[in-house]
Scaffold this active site. Structure first.
Site, mmCIF file in Angstrom:
data_model
loop_
_atom_site.group_PDB
_atom_site.id
_atom_site.type_symbol
_atom_site.label_atom_id
_atom_site.label_comp_id
_atom_site.label_asym_id
_atom_site.label_seq_id
_atom_site.Cartn_x
_atom_site.Cartn_y
_atom_site.Cartn_z
ATOM 1 C CB SER A 1 3.034 1.807 6.035
ATOM 2 O OG SER A 1 1.791 1.775 6.658
ATOM 3 C CG HIS B 1 -0.483 0.295 2.507
ATOM 4 N ND1 HIS B 1 -0.235 -0.680 3.448
ATOM 5 C CD2 HIS B 1 -0.163 1.466 3.092
ATOM 6 C CE1 HIS B 1 0.213 -0.116 4.548
ATOM 7 N NE2 HIS B 1 0.267 1.190 4.362
ATOM 8 C CG ASP C 1 -0.157 -3.995 2.890
ATOM 9 O OD1 ASP C 1 0.238 -3.405 1.856
ATOM 10 O OD2 ASP C 1 -0.400 -3.402 3.954
#
Lengths: 295, 184
Positions: free
Chosen positions: B141, B41, B70
């Protein structure tokens, strides 16, 4: 040795050790709460997480489930005691919560086990509701289902019972010594006795300067609207009396009154500072045990 | 003797900043020389800008990506960052100290600390996560979650109910093998 690695190993060892004393308590829909095997056969949890007295069960760390019954509730402290057959399960090592100081590192555990880490941020919550005034405020996150679980010190001993019952944003723990007093009452009497005076009260605003006379300086107090016959209050209180304080602790609303009447005060004298006919007087009473209203 | 500052400095060297298609900043872990692991992402196109600590940005290319897992793998020729040391399987214990490095809300190379909350699925039958009692924010992230020795135990991926969720190293390794990019 590596200090960080040492600390990490000690935290993990504490979580593993305490995890053996922790159960999932099924007393409400959806998320189960956490319980602690406090003494042989007696499980402590947070009172607000038990929405019923019937069909209660616990799940042990081994995954086995069994039925439990409520032996006592102390709503003022948010503690409930359950009885179950947990002879096979280790009993928690409970430490001295009087030794806990602001800044001490603590772990909170939920059934699983799941863990959270932080420090004691204050001793004594903001609210005066709890007259023993000794709740721990925590700088750590209590995740869903953590209420009723153990607060653990750096030695791996249980020093409190976590609760977010007062507010979702207030992370508190009830000190182990206060929990021990409730458990002692259950062992001695087979139940948690409820202390009472036998009055119904409402909050009122008191005239300026009156609070100072009673040494409390609060602008609110409670007025007696009913005195139950035969109750401890009947020996000295009248309808229309304004209770400003009990033993010097300000009573600003009916919940303060309930909080001031801890079970261990039953049979003990208490002095009420009362506004009667425009004068502040002191009334001596003896805290009684609320009669069983039957089920 | 390792302290938190030393640990953070070690992790900063194996953590990169990733900018993709001009949309925000994510983090990545140097998995092997010139090879980066991050979250899918974080990536919005075939080419990304990758910057190691104290270095100038260099161009990276996506070699594999899996939206469901992911995860994404990037090849970054000329990247002069050391590769992370990874923890073996089954080495994270509930309660163990852990540290995350990333660029939360655009703050480069920020460290946060916490403990392992639990390991396993959030919902019955779901995928396995390292669940951490640790503060993450957008910008973390793809960055590393590491143990007290600085060994990477997972790749930070999201926040759920206040918990940090990281993809375990074993799953990243499986993804790399499946993508035909075996990593020692």
């Amino acid at each position: 040795m590596d200090r960080l690695l040492d600390l990490s190993d000690q935290l993990a060892a504490a979580a593993q050790r305490v995890g053996q004393w922790v159960l999932a308590v099924h007393g409400r829909p959806r998320v189960p709460s956490t319980g602690i095997h406090w003494r042989s056969g007696l499980i402590v949890t947070a009172n607000h997480t038990l929405q019923t007295d019937d069909d209660l069960s616990v799940t042990r760390p081994t995954g086995e489930s069994s039925r439990v019954t409520v032996v006592g509730r102390d709503p003022g402290l948010d503690i409930a005691i359950l009885r179950g057959d947990d002879s096979a399960m280790a009993v928690a090592e409970v430490g001295d919560s009087d030794a806990v100081r602001v800044g001490h590192m603590v772990l909170a555990l939920g059934a699983g086990p799941r863990a959270s880490w932080g420090v004691i941020s204050a001793i004594g919550a903001a609210s005066s509701r709890r007259a023993d005034g000794e709740l721990f405020s925590l700088d750590l996150r209590l995740y869903p289902g953590f209420s009723g679980g153990p607060l653990v010190d750096a030695r791996g001993s249980v020093v409190g019972v976590n609760t977010s019952g007062a507010s979702r944003h207030l992370h508190l723990a009830i000190p182990a010594n206060a929990v021990n007093r409730v458990v002692d009452a259950v062992v001695r009497h087979g139940r948690v006795p409820q202390a009472y005076l036998g009055v119904s009260t409402q909050q009122i605003r008191v005239p300026e300067g009156v609070g100072e006379q009673a040494g409390v300086g609060r602008s609110r107090a409670v007025i007696v609207v009913e005195v139950q016959s035969g109750s401890p209050a009947a020996a000295g209180l009248l309808v229309g009396d304004v209770i400003l304080a009990l033993d010097g602790i300000a009573i600003a609303d009916p919940l303060d009154l309930r909080g001031a009447l801890r079970p261990e005060r039953i049979g003990q004298p208490v002095t009420a500072s009362v506004l009667r006919a425009g004068r502040v007087i002191e009334v001596s009473l003896t805290v009684g045990e609320r009669p069983d209203r039957g089920r | 003797m390792m302290d938190l500052a030393t640990l953070a400095e070690r992790l900063r060297r194996i953590t990169v900043e990733i900018t993709s298609d001009g949309r925000g900043t994510g983090a990545g872990v140097v998995w092997a020389p010139e090879l980066i692991v991050t979250n899918a992402h974080v990536i919005h196109g075939p080419r990304v800008a990758v910057r190691g600590a104290g270095c100038s940005p260099v161009e990276g290319f996506v070699v594999a990506g899996d939206r469901a897992a992911d995860l994404a793998l990037l090849r970054v020729p000329g990247l002069e960052c050391p590769a992370a040391v990874r923890a073996g399987d089954g080495t994270v214990a509930v309660g163990a100290l852990i540290v995350a490095l990333g660029h939360p809300l655009g703050v480069p190379g920020a460290v946060t600390r916490g403990i392992v909350h639990a390991v396993g699925a959030i919902t019955p039958g779901g995928r396995s996560w390292i669940q951490a009692d640790l503060k993450l924010a957008p910008g973390n992230s793809g960055g590393p979650l590491a143990d007290a020795c600085g060994r990477v135990v997972g790749v930070n991926a999201m926040i759920a109910g206040g918990l940090a969720l990281a993809i375990p190293v074993s799953e990243v390794q499986r993804f790399a093998r499946a993508a035909g990019v075996p990593v020692p």
